[in-house]
Design a protein around this motif. Structure first.
Motif, PDB file in Angstrom:
ATOM      1  N   TRP A  41      36.645  32.081  45.392  1.00 38.37           N
ATOM      2  CA  TRP A  41      37.645  32.826  46.167  1.00 38.37           C
ATOM      3  C   TRP A  41      38.660  33.471  45.233  1.00 38.37           C
ATOM      4  O   TRP A  41      39.024  34.635  45.400  1.00 38.37           O
ATOM      5  N   GLY A  42      39.120  32.721  44.230  1.00 37.77           N
ATOM      6  CA  GLY A  42      40.069  33.273  43.264  1.00 37.77           C
ATOM      7  C   GLY A  42      39.484  34.442  42.493  1.00 37.77           C
ATOM      8  O   GLY A  42      40.146  35.457  42.272  1.00 37.77           O
ATOM      9  N   VAL A  43      38.223  34.318  42.105  1.00 33.86           N
ATOM     10  CA  VAL A  43      37.550  35.406  41.387  1.00 33.86           C
ATOM     11  C   VAL A  43      37.394  36.616  42.305  1.00 33.86           C
ATOM     12  O   VAL A  43      37.659  37.758  41.907  1.00 33.86           O
ATOM     13  N   TYR A  47      39.049  40.259  41.426  1.00 31.24           N
ATOM     14  CA  TYR A  47      38.228  41.375  40.967  1.00 31.24           C
ATOM     15  C   TYR A  47      37.745  42.288  42.087  1.00 31.24           C
ATOM     16  O   TYR A  47      37.586  43.490  41.873  1.00 31.24           O
ATOM     17  N   ALA A  48      37.515  41.771  43.278  1.00 28.17           N
ATOM     18  CA  ALA A  48      37.041  42.623  44.374  1.00 28.17           C
ATOM     19  C   ALA A  48      38.197  43.226  45.156  1.00 28.17           C
ATOM     20  O   ALA A  48      38.148  44.397  45.531  1.00 28.17           O
ATOM     21  N   LEU A  49      39.229  42.439  45.393  1.00 25.44           N
ATOM     22  CA  LEU A  49      40.361  42.935  46.172  1.00 25.44           C
ATOM     23  C   LEU A  49      41.480  43.486  45.303  1.00 25.44           C
ATOM     24  O   LEU A  49      42.363  44.188  45.799  1.00 25.44           O
TER      25      LEU A  49
END
Length: 184
Positions: A41-43, A47-49
């Protein structure tokens, strides 16, 4: 080496420590499960959001402390730690027993020290907060250290009094599942 000649496996203390062992397994398993959800979730948020969440890293560290110290206690009872015996195997049986007793005594000393020091560390840092989680005292993040060490201490004393529990069904549950699946 245990002090009892024939350890009663239905002793109330062993039954209590069986429950503590199962609770330790569940706590360590839950910690690793939630870590495997929180870290991705942190990644993803970083990187996505494009907006990293602040809480995944400190929570993952807290869960790693639980997994490490509580899980290590359960692994000790199950005999799952690495034991290098190439130096002791060639020795006569009395020397092997003496060294095994020495190892148990050293485990008591180390576990007691870490439980004592960890408790003082928790108390000393209780009024400090984590920047990313101001509601969470730093002492809470260290709590798994004295708790896990106290559990390990109980399991070491159990081993010294009643002998190793690593052969019992409650500890070798997964091996019995594999055997029963193979019999079908």
């Amino acid at each position: 080496m245990h002090l009892s000649s024939s350890p009663p496996m239905d002793h109330p203390l062993i039954r209590l420590l069986d429950r503590l062992y199962v609770a330790s397994i569940w706590a360590a398993g839950a910690a690793i499960f939630f870590m495997s959800i929180i870290i991705p979730w942190g990644v993803f948020t970083r990187y996505a959001l494009g907006t990293g969440s602040q809480w995944p890293e400190p929570i993952a560290i807290l869960l790693m402390m639980v997994f490490t110290f509580i899980g290590a206690a359960a692994a000790y009872r199950a005999g799952g730690h690495i034991a290098v015996t190439m130096l002791t195997d060639p020795l006569p049986v009395p020397a092997q027993r003496a060294l095994a007793f020495l190892v148990d005594v050293l485990m008591v000393v180390v576990s007691a020290f870490v439980a004592w020091y960890g408790t003082h560390l928790c108390i000393a840092t209780w009024n400090q907060s984590i920047a990313e989680l101001p509601w969470l005292p730093v002492g809470v993040t260290y709590a798994a250290m004295p708790i896990g060490s106290a559990i390990t201490l109980l399991f070491v004393v159990e081993r010294m009094v009643f002998g190793s529990q690593s052969h019992r069904r409650i500890v070798r549950y997964e091996e019995q599942l594999v055997e029963s699946d193979g019999a079908r």
